[in-house]
Scaffold this motif. Structure first.
Motif, short mmCIF file in Angstrom:
data_model
loop_
_atom_site.label_atom_id
_atom_site.label_comp_id
_atom_site.label_asym_id
_atom_site.label_seq_id
_atom_site.Cartn_x
_atom_site.Cartn_y
_atom_site.Cartn_z
N SER A 230 0.86 -1.18 0.00
CA SER A 230 0.00 0.00 0.00
C SER A 230 0.90 1.23 0.00
O SER A 230 2.12 1.12 0.10
CB SER A 230 -0.88 -0.02 1.26
OG SER A 230 -0.05 -0.18 2.40
N THR B 86 0.34 6.91 -2.65
CA THR B 86 -0.06 6.98 -4.05
C THR B 86 0.11 5.59 -4.64
O THR B 86 0.80 4.74 -4.05
CB THR B 86 0.84 7.94 -4.85
OG1 THR B 86 2.17 7.39 -4.84
CG2 THR B 86 0.86 9.33 -4.25
N GLN B 87 -0.46 5.39 -5.83
CA GLN B 87 -0.31 4.07 -6.43
C GLN B 87 1.15 3.78 -6.78
O GLN B 87 1.62 2.66 -6.60
CB GLN B 87 -1.21 3.93 -7.67
CG GLN B 87 -1.42 2.46 -7.95
CD GLN B 87 -2.16 2.20 -9.25
OE1 GLN B 87 -1.66 2.48 -10.33
NE2 GLN B 87 -3.35 1.65 -9.12
N GLU B 88 1.87 4.81 -7.25
CA GLU B 88 3.29 4.61 -7.62
C GLU B 88 4.09 4.19 -6.39
O GLU B 88 4.95 3.31 -6.46
CB GLU B 88 3.90 5.90 -8.20
CG GLU B 88 3.39 6.30 -9.56
CD GLU B 88 1.95 6.82 -9.53
OE1 GLU B 88 1.50 7.27 -8.46
OE2 GLU B 88 1.29 6.75 -10.59
N ASP C 78 -4.62 -3.90 -9.21
CA ASP C 78 -5.02 -2.78 -8.35
C ASP C 78 -6.14 -3.24 -7.42
O ASP C 78 -7.24 -3.57 -7.88
CB ASP C 78 -5.50 -1.62 -9.24
CG ASP C 78 -5.82 -0.38 -8.42
OD1 ASP C 78 -5.65 -0.43 -7.18
OD2 ASP C 78 -6.23 0.62 -9.02
N THR D 115 -7.21 -1.40 -4.80
CA THR D 115 -7.76 -0.22 -4.11
C THR D 115 -9.29 -0.29 -4.09
O THR D 115 -9.91 -0.65 -5.09
CB THR D 115 -7.33 1.06 -4.86
OG1 THR D 115 -5.93 1.01 -5.03
CG2 THR D 115 -7.72 2.32 -4.10
N PRO E 90 -4.47 3.57 -1.78
CA PRO E 90 -3.85 2.74 -2.82
C PRO E 90 -3.28 1.42 -2.28
O PRO E 90 -2.44 1.42 -1.37
CB PRO E 90 -2.73 3.64 -3.37
CG PRO E 90 -3.18 5.03 -3.05
CD PRO E 90 -3.88 4.91 -1.72
N VAL F 174 -1.92 -2.42 -3.92
CA VAL F 174 -1.66 -3.19 -5.13
C VAL F 174 -1.05 -4.54 -4.78
O VAL F 174 -0.47 -4.71 -3.70
CB VAL F 174 -0.65 -2.47 -6.08
CG1 VAL F 174 -1.23 -1.16 -6.60
CG2 VAL F 174 0.68 -2.24 -5.38
#
Ligand SMILES: Nc1ncnc2c1ncn2[C@@H]1O[C@H](COP(=O)(O)OP(=O)(O)OP(=O)(O)O)[C@@H](O)[C@H]1O
Ligand SMILES: [Mg+2]
Length: 423
Positions: A170, A173-175, A362, A364, A371, A373
């Motif tokens: 987690s 942000t997703q990045e 993903d 989320t 976020p 993943v």
């Protein structure tokens, strides 16, 4: 942008992450955050997050160079596992042969598997859609490598792929989450390759701690040694070149009234300081996990083994006794300004060794918008010290290179175990 850089590189400071996620904890069944730091003498912050009646482990541990960082680490781990236990995305129940007729499917020969159950391309199992990081194209992966609902009975045809939390992550942000997941996969791959090295090669990678000038690392080391605990660190960076360290700590003197355990931690990050900080704080976390008895899967046999005085002597002689010779300054490091640069580096290093197709699922959830993943990097090794793990191609190549005999596998596992446990 990385706006926080203390032991970890993050988009926002830990307190900001906490403020954002705390209101959602009851909905995820997280009932308690506990500060267990004071149960040990070391003082490196360690927290736990409790999720009773979960579908895998119910207590997550977290560590950091500050209490807020440890709190986020425990909380975010509990959050990500909740997401992987409760996936509401579409899945396909079909065979590999049928699925391939309609969709792109990951090369299953490159995924971490077990030697206990054969794979049949005609057997129906669950698959879930991810996207390839390089192309953004949809690609199917085995559901076993994504979910963490470990309640019995497992989904049909489970048992071939290695079930774990490896690559689950987690972030703010997703990045950030993808970077963390990829680093975790690279770390476990490095650990598996490291476990196959002969002792002499391992000894040559022992880091001279006096060559480290970073003050936050020196503070961590001082906290450990002040508590009369020994510390050794090895540079276990693989051919991928992303800094990875393994750290073991153990009491200097035996204490018959409180026999403590050799404990280890591991860390990977483009910045070698972050990688090392993660390894050291994780070793402290492992020790506190054992002290607090908070991990569901730490068996009584594990405690007995780690407290055995003969075993502890072996560790002292083989792990701590060899002198450290590796200069920390000789290890390559990347101090990027953005998370995206970290991510590009990780992907480029994978390409350099011929592994160019990591996949992200993903996880989320719209209701929390945190976020989460699951990253899968085909070709990287899985977790070697799980009974039944079948070594992948990278490990097999390394074994061949070393002219290893067949029995090497068991010897090296035993050697690894001598280095203490990571939890
Ligand atoms: N400051 C932070 N902000 C946002 N997310 C964080 C932060 N610190 C940790 N996390 C997230 O919390 C999760 C746990 O991270 P942590 O570094 O504590 O453990 P880990 O190395 O993944 O542990 P394990 O090896 O047990 O899986 C990860 O998904 C990580 O991205
Ligand atoms: Mg993790």
């Amino acid at each position: 942008m990385k706006n926080y850089r203390l032991g970890t590189h993050r988009a926002v400071p830990p307190q900001e992450t906490l403020d954002r996620v705390l209101p959602h904890l009851p909905a995820m069944g997280i009932t308690r955050l506990a500060n267990i730091t004071g149960l040990d003498e070391i003082g490196i912050p360690v927290m736990t997050a409790c999720r009773p009646n979960s579908k895998s482990i119910s207590v997550s541990q977290g560590k950091g160079v500050s209490l807020a960082a440890a709190k986020v680490s425990a909380t975010m781990e509990a959050i990500e596992i909740f997401h992987a236990e409760n996936i509401h995305l579409p899945v396909q129940f079909t065979s590999l042969t049928e699925l391939k007729k309609l969709h792109d499917v990951v090369d299953i020969t490159q995924l971490p598997s077990m030697d206990v159950s054969p794979f049949s391309a005609h057997e129906r199992r669950l698959w879930i859609e991810g996207r390839a990081l390089a192309t953004n194209n949809a690609i199917y992966v085995p559901y076993d490598l994504v979910h963490c609902d470990f309640t019995i009975p497992l989904p049909p045809a489970s048992g071939y792929f290695q079930l774990s939390t490896n690559g689950l992550a987690s972030g703010n942000t997703q990045e950030e989450a993808i970077c963390h997941g990829l680093c975790e996969l690279i770390e476990r791959d490095a650990m598996t390759l490291w476990s196959l090295l002969p002792v002499l090669q391992k000894n040559a990678k022992k880091v001279d701690l006096s060559s480290i000038s970073d003050t936050s690392i020196q503070t961590l080391i001082a906290q450990i040694t002040k508590a009369k605990v020994m510390i050794s660190v090895w540079n276990i960076t693989s051919d991928l070149g992303i800094p990875t360290f393994f750290c073991t700590i153990m009491n200097e003197q035996d204490s018959p009234h409180r026999p403590l355990y050799p404990s280890s931690g591991c860390g990977t990050h483009p910045s070698k300081t972050v990688a090392l900080s993660r390894a050291i704080t994780e070793a402290a976390q492992t020790r506190l996990t054992l002290i607090s008895g908070s991990r569901d899967d730490a068996s009584i046999e594990l405690y007995k083994q780690l407290q055995d005085s003969n075993y502890q002597q072996v560790i002292k002689d083989t792990v701590f006794a060899p002198p450290p010779n590796l200069d920390f300054n000789s290890i390559k490091s990347w101090e990027h300004v953005t998370i995206d640069e970290d991510l590009s580096l990780l992907l480029n290093q994978l390409v350099k060794v011929g592994l160019d197709n990591p996949i992200v699922v993903d996880l989320t959830k719209a209701e929390f918008n945190i976020p989460v993943v699951r990253v899968i990097a085909p070709g990287l090794e899985g977790i070697h010290d799980v009974p039944g793990y079948a070594f992948g191609q990278r490990a097999q190549c390394l074994q061949q290179k070393q002219n290893c005999k067949k029995e090497r596998q068991t010897t090296s596992l035993a050697e690894h175990k001598q280095e203490g446990t990571t939890l």
